[in-house]
Design an enzyme around this catalytic site. Structure first.
Site, PDB file in Angstrom:
ATOM      1  N   CYS A  60       0.813  -1.219   0.000  1.00 22.57           N
ATOM      2  CA  CYS A  60       0.000   0.000   0.000  1.00 22.57           C
ATOM      3  C   CYS A  60       0.842   1.263   0.000  1.00 22.57           C
ATOM      4  O   CYS A  60       0.291   2.371  -0.063  1.00 22.57           O
ATOM      5  CB  CYS A  60      -0.952   0.017   1.199  1.00 22.57           C
ATOM      6  SG  CYS A  60      -0.103   0.067   2.792  1.00 22.57           S
ATOM      7  N   CYS A  68      11.821   4.046  11.594  1.00 21.15           N
ATOM      8  CA  CYS A  68      10.573   3.467  12.102  1.00 21.15           C
ATOM      9  C   CYS A  68      10.347   2.075  11.525  1.00 21.15           C
ATOM     10  O   CYS A  68       9.820   1.178  12.191  1.00 21.15           O
ATOM     11  CB  CYS A  68       9.396   4.379  11.770  1.00 21.15           C
ATOM     12  SG  CYS A  68       9.416   5.951  12.644  1.00 21.15           S
ATOM     13  N   ASP A 403     -23.237 -17.879 -18.161  1.00 24.01           N
ATOM     14  CA  ASP A 403     -23.438 -18.702 -19.348  1.00 24.01           C
ATOM     15  C   ASP A 403     -23.949 -17.891 -20.526  1.00 24.01           C
ATOM     16  O   ASP A 403     -24.097 -18.439 -21.621  1.00 24.01           O
ATOM     17  CB  ASP A 403     -24.414 -19.848 -19.042  1.00 24.01           C
ATOM     18  CG  ASP A 403     -23.948 -21.169 -19.608  1.00 24.01           C
ATOM     19  OD1 ASP A 403     -22.725 -21.338 -19.768  1.00 24.01           O
ATOM     20  OD2 ASP A 403     -24.797 -22.021 -19.899  1.00 24.01           O
ATOM     21  N   LYS A 544     -26.745 -26.756 -21.202  1.00 20.91           N
ATOM     22  CA  LYS A 544     -27.385 -25.745 -20.341  1.00 20.91           C
ATOM     23  C   LYS A 544     -26.748 -25.668 -18.956  1.00 20.91           C
ATOM     24  O   LYS A 544     -25.537 -25.582 -18.823  1.00 20.91           O
ATOM     25  CB  LYS A 544     -28.884 -26.037 -20.267  1.00 20.91           C
ATOM     26  CG  LYS A 544     -29.568 -25.983 -21.622  1.00 20.91           C
ATOM     27  CD  LYS A 544     -31.053 -26.273 -21.551  1.00 20.91           C
ATOM     28  CE  LYS A 544     -31.689 -26.228 -22.935  1.00 20.91           C
ATOM     29  NZ  LYS A 544     -33.133 -26.547 -22.903  1.00 20.91           N
ATOM     30  N   ASP A 798     -30.780 -32.070 -11.560  1.00 18.12           N
ATOM     31  CA  ASP A 798     -30.559 -32.276 -10.132  1.00 18.12           C
ATOM     32  C   ASP A 798     -31.012 -33.671  -9.685  1.00 18.12           C
ATOM     33  O   ASP A 798     -30.337 -34.319  -8.879  1.00 18.12           O
ATOM     34  CB  ASP A 798     -31.270 -31.179  -9.331  1.00 18.12           C
ATOM     35  CG  ASP A 798     -32.694 -30.940  -9.801  1.00 18.12           C
ATOM     36  OD1 ASP A 798     -33.134 -31.649 -10.732  1.00 18.12           O
ATOM     37  OD2 ASP A 798     -33.361 -30.046  -9.267  1.00 18.12           O
TER      38      ASP A 798
END
Length: 994
Positions: A60, A68, A403, A544, A798
């Site tokens: 950063c 330091c 998709d 699909k 499924d």
């Protein structure tokens, strides 16, 4: 549009690999540091011995002077105050404790003698991508760094030599070089993540060729610690056996240790059976109803109606079908159970405070297709709920599968990754539930309840304003996407969007959140976020959603390879931030977790009217049927909200249970001899289950060719050497490729049962391989969609996927936490609801007419017979529409013809009619009683079953027959029409489908 390392687009078949855009997102080195002062002591930062501005943290660029920096490394926490990254040892700095794992950087510029100009454009692009893949997985913190100068112009197209070995530099010499246009100077090394700055010696992997003593194992000190630990465990066991609760005379045992150790060893979950007072009457009435039904059908068959023989025959056939259908639906509910999880035990065992988390990693898949039908803000809320989940961030990776290759989804995801930096720390700081901002800010509840932090109100208002601004940006993207330019979409750098042609585009991968930029506003890491769009070409069947999920399985296996996978629809957000922990209570249970293929959560929905007139909640199915199946072999897979065991998706069988040695029976000699003979026959049979996939089993007597390597996999790259298991020993490389496809990196990942990326894998080469595994022809001549992954052959993939796992002998688990784990959106009007039911019924018809039909598939395997009845019921219910329509028409026909289907009956025969009606009513009442659902929910389900049965199920039956038998694929589309703005106005809107 910004992306951390650019969008990776490519086609393996066309030998292309493109890197589009190199703009960076996240914490960039602050520009204009000249004259900056140290933020700690207020002195000038100063310059290095080379005359460049001193930069302590390359993550950063937080301004810190060298004194330091040296003090912080020697006496402090050794981390940057802003981003919490561990300080690297810079040139000229003395070594401190913890630097042992780092390479010497004093002469790093000349150590490797590497000239970037000698490398091809492909190596330049891959060097820029290296840092994105090094966060959160593998052993990235052990990779040394190198420096070089990168030219400001990065080529967009590589030389196309996909077969060229991109690891020309040894893997241990790979590092990310910050380009000169990204900060002051071009010779800065980007640091890799450090696991834990608080540990004096950082964890590292064990080298297989090194002596264990070099790591502290096997030494005298290690043996002493081991013996002390064993003595302590024996004492704890003695105390526990004596029952004194740790109050004995042995002072070496701390009283608090015994309950902690005892609690951590307890099971992570338990079954809670339904009380006998509720379930036994239910079972009794089922038996009574079955007996009454048998006498009723006997009377109907033996008493025909001579003057209405045709009507009588139709009615009897319908009644027999209804009886069979009731048996298929009723008996899988015979053993319902509840389950309870113990999240505190899970934390004690795997996630103790102050120690590295041992929880398993999880890859989460979010699938979307059309951003116009699936609004980007809905998908974004799902992603935000994932990125802020209550789980170790280095164990979570989110893959968004687009998709439709829509640039709108890509840009919305880029905006989402930026907003997540603010939203995730806010949720975790105040324990926000749910962690989808749209739902959270829309809740009509007292949001101050249980909130005690004084700054909560102020930060909540600020966060709500940030979210509203974020929504405006998303809405602007949606408005812009309404009109597609004639030449297609172009990205901000002028490059055409690769997905302009939805049906013909290369595969695309973008890592939005990784090592660089993968931190929130508090400097803490965020989970990985990856955009994936698989390659599509004309002439290929892409299958699909099932094909999209299989592509995600392969991409995630190459990049992260978590042992568990959670798939969600784009509209299903995480409603319970501890949902992953709930699933891990089952998956990581030492006793039963290895045999669980998936943990299914119930579907719950938002935005449904109070009366639920279209039965969108489907309460009877989720709260009764699936709880019944959980007591048998587990619930069916319902398409979303499911945590998978990756090994089960790969087609492996569950681990075989070793039975204890048989005991001699005490029966009489004659029976004993018969039992022994019967037992010997059973022992002689070949076991059905094994640790190997069924497709890896060898035939007896088959001879192995001498030139086929079995005990090692030649050609598998990226550190697969040394991986030896029963699986790798049982297959040759050729058989591996036949089953899993021709990706050596992916094949290597399948051998890692506990997940993770091979330790020697180059992140840049993994990205190239990820493009390979999402190519449209990768699945050709492999078992993907047949035995591996999501199974093809039905729009309801499924059911097939879960069925194949149960056939192999796996069991699933149904998890119903008190706070719903996931919530989604449901169709609100009758047309959309019937279209959804039509699609489900069409999938069931396709399975019924396929070789995977449960009626004849999978006998002699690990599928239990009650589970088989449940699967048969899921694929035959559309056929009930024919007898239902006929039976509903019979009363009208009888009234019009004056003929009746039932002859004149006496008082004895009428007893069976009355008993049948009473048993039907009693079954429903007792079912409501033990399940706890409301009578209105039960009645809505029965009501809509009739509505769907005479409409959507009937059309699905004819559509399925045309598709499977005649090859005519008809499609139904929903025509959108404008509805009123009033809430639930669309409930009464009917839309024509054509």
């Amino acid at each position: 549009m910004e992306a951390n390392a650019g969008l990776i687009a490519g086609s393996y078949n066309r030998n292309e690999l493109v890197v589009i855009g190199v703009e960076r997102v996240g914490l960039k080195p602050q520009a204009g540091l000249d004259g900056q002062v140290c933020k700690i002591c207020r002195d000038e930062v100063g310059v290095t011995i080379d005359g460049e501005l001193f930069v302590a943290c390359n993550e950063c660029a937080f301004p810190v002077c060298r004194p330091c920096y040296e003090y912080e490394r020697a006496e402090g926490n050794q981390v940057c105050p802003q981003c919490k990254t561990r300080y690297k040892r810079l040139k000229g700095s003395p070594r401190v404790e913890g630097d042992e794992e780092e390479e010497d950087v004093d002469d790093i510029e000349n150590e490797f003698n590497y000239d970037i100009r000698d490398r091809s454009g492909q190596h330049i692009a891959e060097a820029m991508l290296h840092e994105q893949m090094s966060y959160g997985r593998g052993d990235a913190h052990d990779i040394p760094h190198m420096t070089s100068t990168m030219p400001s112009q990065v080529p967009l197209l590589t030389n196309g030599l996909m077969s060229e070995d991109i690891s020309g530099i040894p893997p241990e010499h790979h590092a990310l070089i910050i380009p000169s246009f990204m900060g002051s100077g071009g010779k800065r090394v980007h640091p890799l993540p450090f696991p834990d700055s608080q540990l004096p010696v950082q964890p590292r992997p064990l080298g297989p060729n090194k002596d264990l003593a070099s790591y502290g194992y096997g030494s005298v000190a290690w043996k002493e610690r081991m013996y002390n630990w064993k003595d302590r465990q024996e004492k704890l066991a003695l105390v526990k056996a004596s029952g004194d609760g740790g109050d004995g005379n042995d002072d070496s045992i701390v009283d608090d240790d015994l309950p902690i150790m005892d609690e951590a060893r307890q099971p992570l979950s338990r079954k809670i059976p339904i009380p006998s007072a509720r379930i036994n009457p239910y079972r009794m009435i089922i038996v009574i109803r079955l007996v009454v039904l048998a006498f009723f059908l006997r009377f109907r068959i033996l008493n025909p109606v001579p003057n209405a023989y045709g009507l009588w025959m139709v009615s009897v056939i319908c009644e027999v079908w209804f009886a069979v259908s009731w048996i298929l639906d009723q008996f899988p509910k015979w053993l319902p159970i509840n389950r309870e999880t113990y999240l505190d035990r899970l934390s004690l065992r795997y996630d103790r405070e102050g120690k590295p988390s041992e929880l398993a990693a999880v890859d989460l898949f979010v699938s979307t297709v059309d951003p116009m039908k699936e609004p980007p803000i809905v998908t974004a809320n799902t992603v935000l709920s994932i990125l802020s989940v209550d789980y170790p961030v280095d164990k979570v990776s989110c893959y968004v599968s687009d998709d439709g290759a829509a640039m709108l989804t890509f840009e919305a995801l880029s905006e989402t990754s930026e907003f997540a930096r603010k939203w995730a720390p806010f949720c975790k700081k105040y324990s926000i539930e749910p962690r989808a901002p749209e739902v959270y800010f829309a809740q009509k509840i007292d949001y101050l309840k249980d909130k005690v932090h004084p700054s909560f109100v102020r930060e909540r208002r600020a966060m709500k304003r940030e979210y509203e601004e974020y929504k405006v940006r998303i809405n602007a993207l949606v408005a812009k996407a309404q009109k597609v330019p004639e030449d297609g979409w172009t990205m901000q750098d002028g490059t055409p969007w690769p997905g302009n042609n939805v049906r013909d585009h290369p595969g695309m991968i973008q890592v939005f959140l990784g090592h660089s930029g993968g931190v929130d506003t508090d400097g803490n890491h965020l989970p990985r976020l990856v955009y994936v769009s698989r390659e599509k070409r004309p002439g290929h069947n892409h299958h699909k959603k099932a094909g999209s999920m299989n592509a995600c399985v392969r991409v995630s296996a190459v990049l992260t390879n978590a042992p568990y996978i959670l798939n969600l629809d784009c509209d299903h957000y995480i409603n319970n931030s501890k949902a992953l922990r709930e699933a891990m209570c089952f998956m990581m249970d030492p006793a039963a977790g290895k045999k669980i293929c998936y943990v299914q959560f119930p579907q719950r929905f938002d935005g449904i009217d109070r009366h639920d007139r279209y039965a969108n909640n489907n309460t009877v199915f989720f709260d009764i049927n699936l709880r019944g199946l959980d007591g048998i072999q587990g619930p069916v897979y319902v398409g979303t909200g499911c945590v998978f065991n990756r090994q089960a998706l790969y087609g492996y069988d569950p681990p075989k249970t070793r039975k204890p040695p048989s005991r001699s029976c005490n029966c009489c000699s004659s029976l004993c001899s018969w039992c022994c003979c019967f037992g010997s026959r059973k022992k002689g049979k070949k076991s059905k289950l094994s640790l190997r996939p069924k497709f890896w089993k060898k035939k007896r007597g088959s001879k192995r060719s001498a030139d086929v390597p079995v005990h090692k996999l030649e050609g598998i790259e990226e550190g697969v050497e040394g991986i030896e298991s029963e699986r790798s020993a049982s297959m040759s490389q050729k058989n591996f490729e036949k089953k899993f496809g021709q990706s050596p990196v992916f094949i290597a990942s399948t051998l890692l049962e506990k997940g993770g990326v091979p330790p020697n894998a180059s992140p840049a080469s993994l990205l190239k391989e990820a493009i390979h595994v999402i190519s449209c022809g990768y699945e050709d001549k492999s078992d993907w969609g047949k035995e591996i992954g999501w199974i093809y052959g039905s729009v309801t993939e499924d059911i097939l996927t879960g069925f194949k796992m149960h056939v192999r002998g796996w069991r699933s688990v149904y998890c119903m936490p008190q706070r719903p784990a996931f919530k989604g959106s449901a169709p609100i009007n009758l047309t959309d609801r019937l279209h959804q039911v039509l699609r489900w019924a069409l999938g069931s018809v396709e399975i019924f007419l396929s070789r995977h039909c449960p009626i004849w598939y999978g006998y002699g395997t690990g599928l239990k017979w009650l589970e088989r009845l449940a699967y048969i019921n899921t694929i035959v219910y559309p056929w009930t529409s024919l007898p239902l329509l006929a039976y509903c028409s019979l009363p009208a026909v009888c009234l019009l013809s004056g003929k009746f289907i039932v002859p004149t009956i006496d008082s004895y025969a009428s007893l069976w009619f009355i008993s049948l009606f009473l048993s039907i009513i009693a079954t429903g009442i007792l079912e409501i009683r033990w399940s706890g659902i409301g009578i209105d929910e039960w009645w809505r389900n029965e009501q809509f079953w009739v509505i769907g049965g005479v409409s959507a199920h009937l059309f699905a039956l004819f559509q399925g027959l045309l598709k499977v038998l005649a090859g005519i694929d008809t499609s139904f589309t929903v025509t959108s029409k404008q509805a009123d703005d009033e809430e639930f106005a669309e409930l009464y809107q009917f839309k024509w489908m054509g």
